[in-house]
Design a protein around this motif. Structure first.
Motif, short mmCIF file in Angstrom:
data_model
loop_
_atom_site.label_atom_id
_atom_site.label_comp_id
_atom_site.label_asym_id
_atom_site.label_seq_id
_atom_site.Cartn_x
_atom_site.Cartn_y
_atom_site.Cartn_z
N PHE A 117 -12.12 42.93 -37.66
CA PHE A 117 -11.94 42.21 -38.93
C PHE A 117 -11.96 43.12 -40.15
CE2 PHE A 117 -13.65 39.16 -35.90
CZ PHE A 117 -12.83 38.06 -36.09
N PHE A 164 -3.82 38.11 -32.80
CA PHE A 164 -5.09 38.73 -33.18
C PHE A 164 -6.08 38.70 -32.01
CE2 PHE A 164 -9.45 38.20 -34.72
CZ PHE A 164 -9.61 39.39 -35.43
N ILE A 252 -12.61 29.57 -30.40
CA ILE A 252 -11.80 30.38 -31.33
C ILE A 252 -10.33 29.98 -31.26
CG2 ILE A 252 -11.28 32.39 -29.83
CD1 ILE A 252 -12.46 32.58 -33.50
N ILE A 302 -12.45 23.47 -44.42
CA ILE A 302 -13.72 23.03 -43.82
C ILE A 302 -14.53 22.45 -44.96
CG2 ILE A 302 -15.87 23.74 -42.72
CD1 ILE A 302 -14.36 25.22 -40.76
N THR A 358 -16.46 27.43 -49.12
CA THR A 358 -15.58 26.99 -48.03
C THR A 358 -15.70 27.87 -46.78
OG1 THR A 358 -14.10 25.95 -49.60
CG2 THR A 358 -13.15 26.54 -47.47
N CYS A 366 -17.84 33.23 -42.61
CA CYS A 366 -16.63 33.34 -41.79
C CYS A 366 -16.18 34.79 -41.61
CB CYS A 366 -15.51 32.53 -42.45
SG CYS A 366 -13.97 32.61 -41.53
#
Ligand code: HEM
Length: 427
Positions: A117, A164, A252, A302, A358, A366
């Motif tokens: 990431f 990914f 995921i 979300i 969020t 996240c």
């Protein structure tokens, strides 16, 4: 009605229903009364303490020891024995992933799985995202009308997510049905009959995920985050456990793309509804990164997330008992006027838009936030350049899946005059 601590529940708290269409249509507005007068309240309908103000939601996210994330993926509607039996029939064994793991296991695992990431690794995806965006737009650009969800915003984030993760994209067709079942199973309130049909799809989703994982584990030298996770599992089996891999593979497959598809659709819905914002980014594309953040604030994908109090504590002037379950409504916190000035305004120049909740906050924030942001930015850049006169088909009502947490319109119809496309004129 009384709360578990013996306090009376107000009429509005008793009436709060996150499965009603009004909550999905406008979660922040349905909780305005709570932000103003009863910022933490007990919902007998849910059996949860609902947290609505910015500072309280952030404080809960910040302390993942006092407020455990262990219930984040629990079924919010308890399973009947029939549903349990159906799930067991498929060998369903969803357990801890990352998002619902406690410390110290969580941080040890997150640290081993974080490299994929890093911003410099993510940059590699931008050309692929842009090329896909252009290719999908080419398919409909001369038609003058499209449902952007069906014709673009669902599939591209899915393709990027699979890439990914390193997951082969055959069978992607089924994933949409599976992801809907997973959302309703975990965050929805289906009737007993609906629950059984959903459980079959969740069971099939689980098995599909396990087959994919088994295939990847048999040849673990591929590229992608799940391959890296498998390799870390072999090096640190007690940290990146097999149970983790099995649960994460399914979780995921939904989390990495549904969230981004919905956030993109929400952003276009927001900017096209507030036409002057759309025109502002057309005139000044450099505003797009701010627009992405502001859209994530006012229309995140979300809208609520869960925690459990590990001991009795105070929050927003209310006593939360040990094991009390909390619904943190980020969509409400994002409209808190004590943190965001004039919160109902979509303001592309808002300096603290990025402080929206969020993506959560703190230890569990996240991991994929920059993949989501990058896709939203690239989509906006391509549309602003090629279809600046795009408008919403009117009248149009938006449909949302009934659940506490995932929000995005099931369709987004837009129209334009193909002869006005700037690239066509230029050519
Ligand atoms: C966690 C939202 C995209 C992977 C989370 C959490 C939220 C969230 C609310 C929980 C945070 C917390 O408990 O504090 C979103 C939104 C997205 C998005 C709104 C898109 C706009 C993605 C993508 C990926 C991803 C694209 C992966 C490719 C994860 C992971 C976690 C997570 C692995 C768990 C992190 C942890 O517990 O340490 N996300 N997400 N997300 N997300 Fe995302």
């Amino acid at each position: 009605a009384l709360s578990p601590t013996g306090c009376p529940v107000s009429a509005r708290a008793a009436a709060f229903d996150p499965f009603a269409p009004s909550y999905q249509q406008d979660p922040a507005a349905t909780l305005r009364w709570a932000r103003e007068e009863e910022p933490v309240f007990y919902s007998p309908e849910l059996g949860y303490w609902v947290v609505t103000r910015y500072e309280d939601v952030k404080a809960v996210f910040r302390d993942n020891l006092l407020f455990s994330p262990s219930i984040a993926l629990e079924k919010i509607t308890p399973a009947s024995p029939e549903v349990m039996a159906i799930l067991q029939g498929y060998g369903f064994a969803m357990n801890r992933t990352m998002v619902n793991e406690d410390e110290p296991e969580h941080m040890a695992r997150r640290r081993l799985l974080t490299d994929a990431f890093l911003p410099e690794r993510l940059m590699r995806y931008e050309p692929a995202i842009r090329q896909l965006a252009r290719q999908y737009m080419d398919r409909f650009i001369d038609k003058g009308r499209a449902d952007l969800v069906a014709e673009m915003f669902y599939e591209i984030p899915l393709t990027i997510a699979l890439h990914f993760l390193g997951v082969p994209d055959e069978g992607a067709e089924q994933l949409r049905q599976f992801a809907v079942a997973h959302t309703l199973n975990t965050w929805g309130r289906p009737t007993p009959e609906e629950q059984q049909a959903i459980a079959h799809n969740v069971g099939r989703f689980w098995q599909t995920a396990q087959n994919i994982l088994d295939g990847m584990m048999a040849q673990p030298d591929g590229e992608g985050w799940m391959y890296e996770s498998i390799r870390q599992h072999h090096l640190h089996p007690e940290v990146v456990t097999l149970s983790y891999l099995r649960s994460m593979m399914m979780a995921i497959l939904a989390a990495a793309h549904e969230t981004t598809s919905n956030a993109t659709a929400n952003a276009f819905m927001t900017l096209l509804t507030q036409r002057e914002s759309w025109e502002a980014i057309c005139a000044q594309p450099a505003l797009i990164p701010n627009a992405v953040e502001e859209c994530l604030r006012v229309a995140g994908s979300i809208v609520a997330w869960r925690r459990r109090a590990t001991r009795e504590t105070q929050l927003g002037g209310v006593t939360i008992p040990q094991d009390g379950k909390l619904l943190l409504v980020q969509a409400s916190a994002n409209f808190d006027p004590t943190h965001f000035e004039d919160p109902d305004r979509v303001d592309l120049y808002r300096e603290n838009a990025v402080e929206h909740l969020t993506f959560g906050y703190g230890a569990h924030q996240c991991m994929g936030k920059n993949i989501g942001r990058m896709q939203m930015r690239v989509f906006l850049e391509e549309f602003v350049r090629r279809l600046p006169h795009l408008r919403l088909v009117q009248p149009q009502t938006f449909d949302f899946l009934s659940n506490t947490s995932f929000r995005g319109p099931s369709a987004l119809w837009v129209e334009w005059e193909p002869q006005h496309n700037p690239e066509r004129q230029a050519g």
